[in-house]
Design a protein around this motif. Structure first.
Motif, short mmCIF file in Angstrom:
data_model
loop_
_atom_site.label_atom_id
_atom_site.label_comp_id
_atom_site.label_asym_id
_atom_site.label_seq_id
_atom_site.Cartn_x
_atom_site.Cartn_y
_atom_site.Cartn_z
N ASN A 193 0.80 -1.25 0.00
CA ASN A 193 0.00 0.00 0.00
C ASN A 193 0.83 1.28 0.00
OD1 ASN A 193 -2.18 -1.78 0.34
ND2 ASN A 193 -2.21 -1.53 2.56
N PHE A 194 2.16 1.20 -0.05
CA PHE A 194 2.96 2.43 0.07
C PHE A 194 2.96 3.23 -1.24
CE2 PHE A 194 4.36 0.71 3.99
CZ PHE A 194 4.75 1.81 4.74
N LEU A 195 2.49 4.48 -1.13
CA LEU A 195 2.55 5.43 -2.23
C LEU A 195 3.47 6.55 -1.76
CD1 LEU A 195 1.37 6.32 -5.00
CD2 LEU A 195 -0.44 7.50 -3.73
N ILE A 196 4.64 6.67 -2.40
CA ILE A 196 5.64 7.63 -1.94
C ILE A 196 6.05 8.49 -3.13
CG2 ILE A 196 7.92 7.90 -0.85
CD1 ILE A 196 7.55 5.03 0.31
N ASN A 197 5.88 9.78 -2.99
CA ASN A 197 6.15 10.73 -4.09
C ASN A 197 5.44 10.30 -5.38
OD1 ASN A 197 7.86 12.13 -2.31
ND2 ASN A 197 9.59 10.82 -2.86
N GLY A 198 4.24 9.81 -5.23
CA GLY A 198 3.43 9.43 -6.38
C GLY A 198 3.79 8.08 -6.98
N LYS A 199 4.75 7.36 -6.38
CA LYS A 199 5.17 6.06 -6.93
C LYS A 199 4.79 4.94 -5.95
CE LYS A 199 9.54 3.74 -8.04
NZ LYS A 199 10.99 3.85 -8.02
N ASP A 200 4.35 3.82 -6.49
CA ASP A 200 3.98 2.70 -5.63
C ASP A 200 5.20 1.83 -5.31
OD1 ASP A 200 1.08 2.25 -4.87
OD2 ASP A 200 0.94 3.10 -6.89
N TYR A 201 5.34 1.49 -4.02
CA TYR A 201 6.45 0.65 -3.58
C TYR A 201 5.93 -0.55 -2.79
CZ TYR A 201 9.73 4.59 -4.31
OH TYR A 201 10.49 5.62 -4.84
N LEU A 202 6.58 -1.69 -2.98
CA LEU A 202 6.41 -2.82 -2.06
C LEU A 202 7.65 -2.81 -1.17
CD1 LEU A 202 5.19 -5.69 -4.41
CD2 LEU A 202 3.82 -4.29 -2.84
N ILE A 203 7.43 -2.99 0.15
CA ILE A 203 8.54 -2.80 1.11
C ILE A 203 8.93 -4.14 1.75
CG2 ILE A 203 9.32 -1.46 3.11
CD1 ILE A 203 8.25 0.43 1.00
N PRO A 204 10.07 -4.71 1.38
CA PRO A 204 10.52 -5.93 2.06
C PRO A 204 10.98 -5.63 3.48
CG PRO A 204 12.06 -5.32 0.31
CD PRO A 204 11.00 -4.27 0.35
N MET A 205 10.50 -6.43 4.43
CA MET A 205 10.86 -6.19 5.83
C MET A 205 11.29 -7.52 6.47
SD MET A 205 7.68 -3.64 6.74
CE MET A 205 8.23 -2.94 8.27
N ALA A 206 12.48 -7.53 7.05
CA ALA A 206 12.98 -8.73 7.74
C ALA A 206 12.86 -8.48 9.24
CB ALA A 206 14.44 -8.98 7.36
N ILE A 207 11.98 -9.23 9.88
CA ILE A 207 11.70 -8.96 11.31
C ILE A 207 11.07 -10.18 11.96
CG2 ILE A 207 9.43 -7.91 10.79
CD1 ILE A 207 10.21 -5.86 13.11
N GLU A 208 11.35 -10.34 13.25
CA GLU A 208 10.80 -11.50 13.97
C GLU A 208 9.52 -11.13 14.72
OE1 GLU A 208 12.77 -9.40 15.33
OE2 GLU A 208 12.00 -9.28 17.37
N GLU A 209 9.19 -9.82 14.78
CA GLU A 209 8.07 -9.39 15.63
C GLU A 209 6.75 -9.36 14.86
OE1 GLU A 209 8.68 -5.58 17.48
OE2 GLU A 209 6.91 -5.78 18.74
N PRO A 210 5.72 -10.03 15.37
CA PRO A 210 4.44 -9.99 14.66
C PRO A 210 3.79 -8.62 14.73
CG PRO A 210 4.26 -11.30 16.68
CD PRO A 210 5.68 -10.84 16.59
N SER A 211 2.95 -8.34 13.78
CA SER A 211 2.07 -7.16 13.65
C SER A 211 2.76 -5.94 13.07
CB SER A 211 1.33 -6.82 14.96
OG SER A 211 2.06 -5.94 15.78
N VAL A 212 4.10 -5.96 12.95
CA VAL A 212 4.80 -4.79 12.42
C VAL A 212 4.47 -4.58 10.94
CG1 VAL A 212 7.10 -3.89 11.84
CG2 VAL A 212 6.68 -4.88 14.11
N ILE A 213 4.53 -5.66 10.17
CA ILE A 213 4.31 -5.54 8.72
C ILE A 213 2.83 -5.21 8.45
CG2 ILE A 213 4.48 -6.74 6.50
CD1 ILE A 213 6.77 -8.42 7.85
N ALA A 214 1.95 -5.83 9.22
CA ALA A 214 0.52 -5.53 9.09
C ALA A 214 0.27 -4.06 9.41
CB ALA A 214 -0.29 -6.42 10.03
N ALA A 215 0.91 -3.57 10.48
CA ALA A 215 0.70 -2.18 10.90
C ALA A 215 1.21 -1.19 9.85
CB ALA A 215 1.41 -1.94 12.24
#
Ligand SMILES: CC(C)(COP(=O)([O-])OP(=O)([O-])OC[C@H]1O[C@@H](n2cnc3c(N)ncnc32)[C@H](O)[C@@H]1OP(=O)([O-])[O-])[C@@H](O)C(=O)NCCC(=O)NCCSC(=O)C[C@@](C)(O)CC(=O)[O-]
Ligand SMILES: NC(=O)C1=CN([C@@H]2O[C@H](COP(=O)(O)OP(=O)(O)OC[C@H]3O[C@@H](n4cnc5c(N)ncnc54)[C@H](OP(=O)(O)O)[C@@H]3O)[C@@H](O)[C@H]2O)C=CC1
Length: 430
Positions: free
Chosen positions: A67-89
């Motif tokens: 869902n990231f729209l940054i400066n009018g461009k759509d991005y998918l953001i890879p996230m490496a993390i062990e904590e639940p709910s961060v990526i959903a948030a």
């Protein structure tokens, strides 16, 4: 025989031999040793070259925030993390930001500081002027050791100097201001600082001790801004609640630390996913948060003329696309491709937007229903797994705990036993 951790030449063993030694020392089972040594997409030889004394890898989940729209461009953001709910948030916040155009970003440029500590100078204030007068020569010497960086438009661009008091008398601190382009820059900057140090010693009559990059990257600031429409986030009361949450962090460092931890949930996850240096990023962020002498939140919130919430973030982010593990780790390289960023500065600005989104999502939850419903719902699967649930029992136990609002290890165990009993043939009704 007595166990000892004194193992000379451990580094000369192969990863498998090291693992065998660790297995014996720690009493690992064959299964545990095999988990450690399963390197996934990486080859044992690759990881063995990345750090020292390698025995295996520690896999961390990799998710993608949407869902990231940054400066009018759509991005998918890879996230490496062990904590639940961060990526959903993060995805949740980015979704809400889209209504008013998403995130707008800017930055200062990719400048880092190389520090040179000059001690024992009789007349440090005069020595400062000497160094500043020699600026062109010092920059020329620094740039001569990194022609590639210079070729890309980077290199040492300025020299600064100041005097600090210490228990052993005043010291002169010289800064090389280096444009690192697409590199994080530590190796480049450290080499430059070590190169010019003898010249500075000669010019000042002092003795140089430390020559090292500063992680307080206040010349590499990334900024992001977003407007959250009041209707999209739950109304005026939610806007006011988030502003009050921000004011709490502004007034109280005990709260500011957790506020900033929430920001770093997102930023550290992208740092790790792109093979960048998480310690450098964390050090820079927290040092910058305290730069005025008081530890402060890295984001700010206010209401605009329409009553919508405006969130902003300003944070130093020394990330690179060349050098470090970003270039050598195949998963990091693929993650950079997912992001689609072309420069280190674009990566930094995207990360600032992720930090703002992450913070907004947490504050919205905290200022309304509390963090536990959303977070614990997602954490409940971990609790179920820890209690021993496998297969479809994981979701069954997790869902039951969430329904009961009792996401706890003891309850997970009870529920697991209960479900197991129910599904065993002897318990079925005929
Ligand atoms: C957890 C949510 C998102 C649920 O939020 P919700 O309102 O129940 O979710 P929803 O079902 O309405 O879905 C909204 C959107 O959230 C995302 N979403 C929703 N569910 C999922 C999921 N399972 N997996 C992936 N994405 C999910 C997804 O983008 C979805 O859009 P859709 O796809 O439906 O169009 C919300 O409660 C939230 O944002 N909570 C904040 C959680 C948080 O901040 N966690 C960080 C860990 S806590 C911490 O370490 C930091 C802290 C809190 O201490 C910092 C501080 O104090 O400041
Ligand atoms: N305090 C800290 O934060 C410290 C961190 N580190 C570590 O340093 C590493 C990062 O150092 P870094 O200097 O970024 O890495 P590298 O030295 O690996 O890469 C930077 C080099 O890449 C070359 N290069 C090629 N293309 C470009 C481009 N487009 N833009 C910029 N440079 C380019 C440059 O010249 P050339 O090819 O001539 O080198 C540049 O010096 C990380 O692993 C970090 O963990 C190390 C010490 C301290």
């Amino acid at each position: 025989m007595e166990k000892t951790s004194r193992i000379s030449g451990f580094y000369r063993l192969s990863p498998q031999e090291r693992l065998n030694a660790v297995k014996e020392f720690a009493g690992l089972s064959d299964e545990e040793a095999s988990i450690i040594s399963s390197t996934g997409a990486l080859k044992y030889e690759q990881v063995d070259r990345m750090v020292e004394n390698v025995i295996g890898v520690m896999p961390i989940p990799l998710g993608v925030a949407v869902n990231f729209l940054i400066n009018g461009k759509d991005y998918l953001i890879p996230m490496a993390i062990e904590e639940p709910s961060v990526i959903a948030a993060a995805s949740n916040a980015a979704r809400m930001a889209r209504e008013k155009g998403g995130f707008q970003t800017s930055s200062t440029g990719p400048f880092m500081r190389g520090l040179i500590q000059v001690t024992g100078v009789k007349d440090p204030y005069s020595a400062r002027f000497v160094v500043l007068a020699e600026k062109e020569k010092i920059m020329e010497m620094a740039n001569a050791v990194d022609p590639i960086l210079v070729k890309f438009g980077g290199g040492c661009k300025d020299v600064e100097a100041y005097v600090k008091d210490t228990p052993h008398g005043p010291i002169l601190v010289v800064h090389l201001i280096v444009d690192c382009r697409d590199a994080m820059g530590a190796n480049a900057v450290n080499t430059m600082a070590e190169t010019v140090a003898p010249y500075i010693e000669k010019a000042t009559g002092g003795r140089v001790y430390l020559r090292i990059i500063s992680n307080l990257a206040d010349r590499r600031l990334m900024r992001a801004r977003a407007v959250f429409a009041k209707e999209a986030i739950g109304g005026e009361e939610v806007v006011d609640g988030i502003i009050k949450a921000y004011e709490f962090a502004l007034a109280d460092p005990y709260r500011a630390a957790t506020h900033n931890k929430g920001i770093m949930n997102g930023i550290s996850a992208v740092t790790l996913a792109t093979g960048n240096d998480t310690r450098a990023i964390e050090a820079g962020a927290h040092a910058y948060a305290a730069i005025t002498g008081t530890y402060r939140p890295l984001t700010a919130y206010e209401k605009n003329a329409d009553g919508d919430l405006v969130g902003t973030i300003e944070i130093p982010l020394a990330v690179g696309l060349v050098g470090g593990a970003t270039a050598s780790h195949p998963t990091a390289r693929a993650n950079v491709k997912i992001l689609g960023v072309k420069t280190a500065t674009e990566l930094g600005e995207v990360m600032a937007a992720v930090g703002l989104a992450q913070n907004f999502a947490a504050l919205r939850a905290l200022a309304t229903e509390g963090i536990q419903r959303g977070h614990m719902q997602l954490h409940s699967r971990n609790v179920a797994i820890q209690a021993g649930a496998t297969g479809e029992l994981i979701d069954k136990v997790a869902e039951a705990m969430v329904r009961e609002k009792k996401v706890r290890a003891d309850r997970a165990k009870e529920l697991l036993e209960q479900f197991k009993r129910q599904s065993s043939p002897g318990m079925r009704t005929p």
